[in-house]
Write an enzyme that holds these catalytic residues in place. Sequence first.
Site, PDB file in Angstrom:
ATOM      1  N   ASP A 234      61.675 -29.614  12.975  1.00 18.29           N
ATOM      2  CA  ASP A 234      62.724 -28.373  12.851  1.00 18.29           C
ATOM      3  C   ASP A 234      62.063 -27.420  12.903  1.00 18.29           C
ATOM      4  O   ASP A 234      60.767 -26.968  12.885  1.00 18.29           O
ATOM      5  CB  ASP A 234      62.955 -28.540  11.136  1.00 18.29           C
ATOM      6  CG  ASP A 234      63.607 -27.651  10.355  1.00 18.29           C
ATOM      7  OD1 ASP A 234      64.828 -27.253  11.159  1.00 18.29           O
ATOM      8  OD2 ASP A 234      63.140 -26.556   9.822  1.00 18.29           O
ATOM      9  N   GLU A 263      64.011 -29.123  17.459  1.00 19.64           N
ATOM     10  CA  GLU A 263      64.985 -28.047  17.734  1.00 19.64           C
ATOM     11  C   GLU A 263      64.240 -26.871  17.686  1.00 19.64           C
ATOM     12  O   GLU A 263      63.504 -26.065  17.003  1.00 19.64           O
ATOM     13  CB  GLU A 263      65.544 -28.131  16.067  1.00 19.64           C
ATOM     14  CG  GLU A 263      66.703 -26.866  15.798  1.00 19.64           C
ATOM     15  CD  GLU A 263      66.550 -26.134  14.805  1.00 19.64           C
ATOM     16  OE1 GLU A 263      67.392 -25.428  14.300  1.00 19.64           O
ATOM     17  OE2 GLU A 263      65.419 -26.234  14.043  1.00 19.64           O
TER      18      GLU A 263
END
Length: 483
Positions: A234, A263
């Site tokens: 993340d 990400e």
Amino acid sequence: MPNPTMMQYFEWEMPSQHDHWQRLSQDVDHLKAMGISHLWLPPASKAVASQDVGYGIYDPYDLGEFPQKGGIPTKYGSKVDYQTAIKHLKAAGIKPLADWVLNHRAGADQTETFPAYPVDPFDRQHKLGAPRQLEGWTKFTFPGRGTKYSDFKWDWTCFSGVDYDQARDETGIFMIKGFKKGWAHGDYVAPENGNYDYLMFADVDYSNDRVADEVIAWAKWMIQETGIQGCRLDAIKHVDSRFIYRLLKEIYQDYPEFYVVGEYWENDTPALLHYLEQTDQQLQLFDVVLHFNFHQAAVQGADYDLRELFSGSLVVTHPDAAVTFVDNHDSQPGQALESWVGESFKAQAYALILLQAQGLPCLFYGDYYGIAAGEDYQGMAKILDKLLSLRRHHAYGEEIQYFDAPHCIGLTRQGDIDHPGGLALLVSNAGAQEKRMSVGPSHAGEYWVDCLSNQAPVQIDDQGYGIFTCSHTGLSVWLPKKD
């Protein structure tokens, strides 16, 4: 598995009923039948509250096992339920991917006083005056877990910044002062806002060797304890890329088949490629540029030039590193990064990522099962099931792209020895269109039919070409009639 397909198995608005892991276990056979090869699970660690999606991470070692933050289970269930779902996925040949939140910690147990600089939120390198004594929520003692699994206790020296001064009841961005403190070096995080190391809550300081060692130890514990076979990282544009490089290198030494996708939310392919270089291409990245192209195509409708749909995308410039997607939990309506691909172009976008040869496509839970908070959006499982079936059975062999007209693009797949049929895909943003495309001379004389709508069959000529039409819906997929 041929033609692998990822699925993100959650959306932001799912109710907090602590039964998601159980529901997943019951859904495994269905997911296998859909052709899912990689399943991205939501964050499993205990967050600041039982209804938190998981990104407000509190205790990474608590997977729904200890009485902390209002209860034992996480939003999604208990640790045992999580482990059971992972076992079922692996037994079905589906690779379970954990969601690792490494950037920050939230919900500290105590405050501490330490020196910090207030900084300009739009230029975090610019200090707004001298350092001051700040009372911040930075002491993590994990009273519900104690020292089980790890005796590491987080304090202010483990962080580089916070967003709240308890003593003054003041919000802002505060850079913690101390030896070797400050934001990560500007070359190793995104350059936005002067330096985008700080995102939210208490920002983890990976220049602290004790912290880096602890997080790597936790990552290896997580793999061993749960059996996960990969992870989604993340918010990596906010995390020192030197730490990510070290983390992945150490994981691969013990688990060489471990899969990682990151990400890096940036609508800029050079930034994505730079990150791949910094991390020695040890991971894949979500193709954020392609997502935003899909979003613009949906917003602009017939004003969008479809020839530009893949322009600048990671799947074009670096296909082996690209995980293509249409939407996710961050882009769905109501979220800070909302960039929803409207239904006017969503099916076309999915057809393109599922039926082309390049990239690993990712299906969003909300697009398949619907979004809990949106009564007007129940998902589009019917068309997605058809496209997934086409991917499993027909999307093979050489690909020829016809991205040559502003309102109609297409591609063909020639098939292979095991899947000789092939297919032809047409996408339009201006109603019914047609395009002459080659499916290969081996199909000469065949009749092909649109498997998504009732159009007249097309006969393939002696050179292997057919004049294929796109229906008024903007999406048609043609197959040999015998298939």
